[in-house]
Structures are given as structure tokens and as C-alpha cells.
Design an enzyme around this catalytic site. Sequence first.
Site, mmCIF file in Angstrom:
data_model
loop_
_atom_site.group_PDB
_atom_site.id
_atom_site.type_symbol
_atom_site.label_atom_id
_atom_site.label_comp_id
_atom_site.label_asym_id
_atom_site.label_seq_id
_atom_site.Cartn_x
_atom_site.Cartn_y
_atom_site.Cartn_z
ATOM 1 N N SER A 43 0.817 -1.217 0.000
ATOM 2 C CA SER A 43 0.000 0.000 0.000
ATOM 3 C C SER A 43 0.848 1.263 0.000
ATOM 4 O O SER A 43 2.034 1.252 0.328
ATOM 5 C CB SER A 43 -0.966 0.017 1.191
ATOM 6 O OG SER A 43 -0.465 0.801 2.247
ATOM 7 N N VAL A 44 0.192 2.365 -0.348
ATOM 8 C CA VAL A 44 0.809 3.695 -0.362
ATOM 9 C C VAL A 44 1.302 4.088 1.028
ATOM 10 O O VAL A 44 2.216 4.901 1.173
ATOM 11 C CB VAL A 44 -0.209 4.733 -0.902
ATOM 12 C CG1 VAL A 44 -1.366 4.947 0.076
ATOM 13 C CG2 VAL A 44 0.456 6.064 -1.234
ATOM 14 N N LYS A 45 0.711 3.494 2.064
ATOM 15 C CA LYS A 45 1.013 3.901 3.443
ATOM 16 C C LYS A 45 2.424 3.534 3.890
ATOM 17 O O LYS A 45 2.905 4.065 4.894
ATOM 18 C CB LYS A 45 0.000 3.291 4.409
ATOM 19 C CG LYS A 45 -1.434 3.733 4.176
ATOM 20 C CD LYS A 45 -1.659 5.163 4.592
ATOM 21 C CE LYS A 45 -3.138 5.491 4.648
ATOM 22 N NZ LYS A 45 -3.373 6.839 5.139
ATOM 23 N N ASP A 46 3.085 2.634 3.151
ATOM 24 C CA ASP A 46 4.470 2.300 3.512
ATOM 25 C C ASP A 46 5.341 3.550 3.521
ATOM 26 O O ASP A 46 6.250 3.694 4.350
ATOM 27 C CB ASP A 46 5.073 1.317 2.497
ATOM 28 C CG ASP A 46 4.478 -0.078 2.600
ATOM 29 O OD1 ASP A 46 3.607 -0.298 3.453
ATOM 30 O OD2 ASP A 46 4.897 -0.953 1.814
ATOM 31 N N ALA A 49 4.560 5.701 6.683
ATOM 32 C CA ALA A 49 4.875 4.959 7.911
ATOM 33 C C ALA A 49 6.370 5.029 8.196
ATOM 34 O O ALA A 49 6.802 5.336 9.314
ATOM 35 C CB ALA A 49 4.417 3.506 7.787
#
Length: 327
Positions: A43-46, A49
Site C-alpha cells: 500500500s501507499v502507506k508504507d 509509515a
Amino acid sequence: MKHVKNNILETIGNTPMVRLNKIAEDLPGTILAKVEYFNPGNSVKDRMALKMIEDAEKRGDLKPGGTIIECTSGNTGMGLALAAVTKGYKLICTLSDKQSKEKMDVLKALGAEVRVCPTNVAPEHPESYYSVATRLNEEIENSYYPYQYDNPSNALAHYESTGPEIWEQTEGKITHFVVGVGTGGTISGVGKYLKEKNPNVKIWGIDTYGSLFKKYHETGKVDESEIYSYITEGIGEDIIPKNVNFSVIDAFEKVTDKDGALTTRELALKEGLFLGYSCGSAFQGLRQLKDQLNKDDVVVILFHDHGSRYVGKVYNDDWMRAQGFID
């Protein structure tokens, strides 16, 4: 060996741009997808994060052997889990009970402790996933609570990486950027970068019914009647995160739970893109706005995450029937 990565975190970013074909036949212009499930946590959230953790380390907010605590709808937790494993931290994630079992199982597989909290409570309720994370942060020594909604590193990650990648991959020809909005980090970071490069680029945020973003953007007021429970995961909010920079967003478009789910499945069947629920919502939102496009436009739509998180839901006929989404 220059082609070898030192650890999994070094594979984050530089995701591909893919032309959409069959599904975009009736849309004017060139429709491109920034496919973020190529990140190691799917996901883009890596991106954000890792940025939140590295910035916290630099400030001394996160010390060796510490515990990371975060409220997440799953994908940020996954990115944090990769960082925690690689860097030697403990991780506790609070999730609302509407999140898929797959998300919870994946987090546990990567060593995270998962606390499940009720969805249908106000953000300030002591059992909400925000409140539980805050309480754990107060109780656990040497812990750090990134709080992605207000953490400036969230939007900064996309200003520094996702935005420049999109600009480079389209050779500066991008005219529209479309993305679902949750914490607001992606749309705000990418939007700020693109507007600095070309103020005429349109930034469109996709929202869901039950969320307050669209009304707040248009009126500047929080309308309590707009806020109610919805099924779509990963977009929409019942709070106004500090990361949402409304000044770079040109418009919001709302998409129903049903349309988002059906379009997610359509993307798999027509493009071979096995995507998460909010990706279908994002494309459906673009469809609803197609009258505002012309044949010379170059539209980039960001697809947040991978379909593996939703096998028991959007891709499950029984679940879809139970929601009344298919006959």
C-alpha cells in the site's frame, strides 16, 4: 553489490504508472494509474509509515527497543510493522471492528499486537480506536504514538516521494490528480508538490457517504448530520485531520459503498488490477466527474492498496449479497 537492497524498507517507492484501457474507454483523455500495491507492504502507506518513524528517531521521540502505538485502518499498521520488524521495535495497532480479518491476521503475522475497538462510537469515546491508542501511549513506557492524522511527516512523505515520481513519470504533462482521502497525507503532499510545479493541475479528492470532508471543504462547517457509519474502508473521516490541506484540493466527490465495491471488482476483471476497496471508489469518483475532462487531459489516479486485504469482503459473493450489492 549495487543492485542489492540492504533491507525490505529500501524497496519502498518508485511504483509503476500504468495506463488504464478497457475500463477507461468512455472517459476523455489519458487515464493513468499510480499503482501503490507494488510497495512491500502492498500500500501507499508504507511511504509515510517509514517517514514518521525515521523522523521520530531523528527527534529522539522513538528510542531503541521502544514500542510504536498507532490507530489504523490496517495499511499504515502494515507499513509500521515492516519498519518495526526491521528496526527492532514493538508495535501495537488499534483497529475498528469494521476492518477486514485479513488485515488483522497480516498485522499479527508481522508480530504486531492488535486491539480491536468498536466502529460505532464517537472519536472521543473511551473505547474508540483513537482513545485506546492514546491511553496505551500514556501507560506504556518508552512508547511513541505517531498519530498519522496530524503527523506532518505523513504529508511530507508524499511531497518528497510520491509527488515527484508522478511528475517525472508523466513528464510534467499531468492535468488532474485523483485520490481517495482518509488521513489526507497523500492528497495534501502530492497536491502541494504538483501545484508548485503547475498551479493549473486539478486535485480531486474522493470521499464516501457518511464522511464529512466534502461538506466541510465547501462550507467550512462540520455538519453532524453528514456523519454516519459506512462500509467503505480507508477513505472518509468523522474528524478533520490536520494533514488535510484543503487549500490544495479543488473538489471532493462522494461515492456510495455499493458503487465503490462494484467498481473495485470491475477493475480486476477489465484491467487485471487486483485492488482494495477504496481504489474502486476512487475510479468511480473519476467516472462521476468525467464531464469535466477533455481529450487532451492526462489524469493520474492513485490506487492505494492490494485486493488481498479484501478477499473475504469485496471479492466474496456471499458478503456482497449480504450487503445488497449484488443479487
